[in-house]
Design an enzyme around this catalytic site. Structure first.
Site, PDB file in Angstrom:
ATOM      1  CB  CYS A  42      -0.906  -0.006   1.228  1.00  0.00           C
ATOM      2  SG  CYS A  42      -2.057   1.393   1.294  1.00  0.00           S
ATOM      3  CG  ASP A  44      -0.819   4.171   5.281  1.00  0.00           C
ATOM      4  OD1 ASP A  44       0.055   4.665   6.011  1.00  0.00           O
ATOM      5  OD2 ASP A  44      -2.026   4.203   5.563  1.00  0.00           O
ATOM      6  NE  ARG A  46      -0.969   5.124   8.665  1.00  0.00           N
ATOM      7  CZ  ARG A  46      -2.248   4.879   8.980  1.00  0.00           C
ATOM      8  NH1 ARG A  46      -2.667   5.078  10.223  1.00  0.00           N
ATOM      9  NH2 ARG A  46      -3.086   4.437   8.062  1.00  0.00           N
ATOM     10  CG  HIS A  98      -1.650  -1.004   5.989  1.00  0.00           C
ATOM     11  ND1 HIS A  98      -2.255  -0.007   6.702  1.00  0.00           N
ATOM     12  CD2 HIS A  98      -1.662  -0.601   4.692  1.00  0.00           C
ATOM     13  CE1 HIS A  98      -2.602   0.976   5.882  1.00  0.00           C
ATOM     14  NE2 HIS A  98      -2.260   0.632   4.661  1.00  0.00           N
ATOM     15  CB  CYS A 101      -5.896  -0.164   4.964  1.00  0.00           C
ATOM     16  SG  CYS A 101      -5.628   0.307   3.231  1.00  0.00           S
TER      17      CYS A 101
END
Length: 210
Positions: A42, A44, A46, A98, A101
């Site tokens: 992803c 993302d 993080r 994750h 999400c």
């Protein structure tokens, strides 16, 4: 100091530290790459691949997109797969979702105005959520439903990979893995059995998970 300026300074410090430890490190990087793994994750911020796996430059070939989706019509993903399989000859493909999400969570809520491309992209996850509505409705809250749907989506993406001729007919069999990153614990955990790209029983193995 702006954040990009800070990034440049951090890079300088990193490069100097690596060079002190190994004066030939960057020269070796210029010669070739031989990653054993293609990581489909992803976007993302993080979930930084190298940080959470302890990998160094040159060890993982990476493709990231919103909600780590695998779609045959995605030319960007297809080109990454083609290069990873045909040229780099990776041995493993990991689809990693994750918990927490945002893309998956958005698929459980009505479409948001102003982001039509994102809404179209996550429509496949909306479809998946409807297919698992009975299971998801039994979970305590939206956070729990989001996390479980993220796991179900990982399994679905691994199935999609196995159905792609490029993967199925790879020159050498590739082991496919579906993982989830538990953000609250910092742990990577398998959510599907590891299967081979040319495994005749692949659908049965993954349907048992999702």
């Amino acid at each position: 100091m702006t954040y990009p300026q800070r990034m440049l300074l951090e890079n300088l410090a990193w490069a100097e530290e690596i060079f002190r430890q190994d004066t030939h490190y960057f020269y070796r990087l210029t010669q070739t790459q031989q990653p054993k793994v293609l990581w489909i994750g992803c976007s993302d911020s993080r979930v930084p691949v190298e940080n959470i796996t302890g990998a160094r430059p040159g060890e993982i070939f990476v493709h990231r997109n919103i909600a780590n989706l695998v779609a045959a019509e995605d030319e960007n993903l297809a080109s990454v797969l083609e290069y990873a399989i045909v040229v780099l000859r990776v041995q493993h493909i990991i689809v990693c979702g994750h918990h927490c999400c945002g893309g998956v969570g958005a698929a459980l809520r009505p479409p948001v105005a102003g982001i039509p491309r994102v809404n179209r992209r996550i429509e496949k996850i909306r479809t998946l959520s409807r297919a698992h509505a009975w299971e998801l409705s039994g979970l305590a809250d939206l956070d729990a439903r989001t996390d479980r749907l993220a796991e179900l989506s990982v399994a679905a993406q691994v199935r999609h990979l196995q159905e792609m001729p490029l993967v199925r007919d790879a020159p050498t069999p590739i082991q496919l893995h579906g993982w989830i990153f538990s953000m609250g614990r910092g742990r990577l955990e398998p959510v599907t059995p590891s299967v081979w790209s040319n495994d005749a029983q692949r659908a049965d193995a993954l349907c048992a998970v999702a």
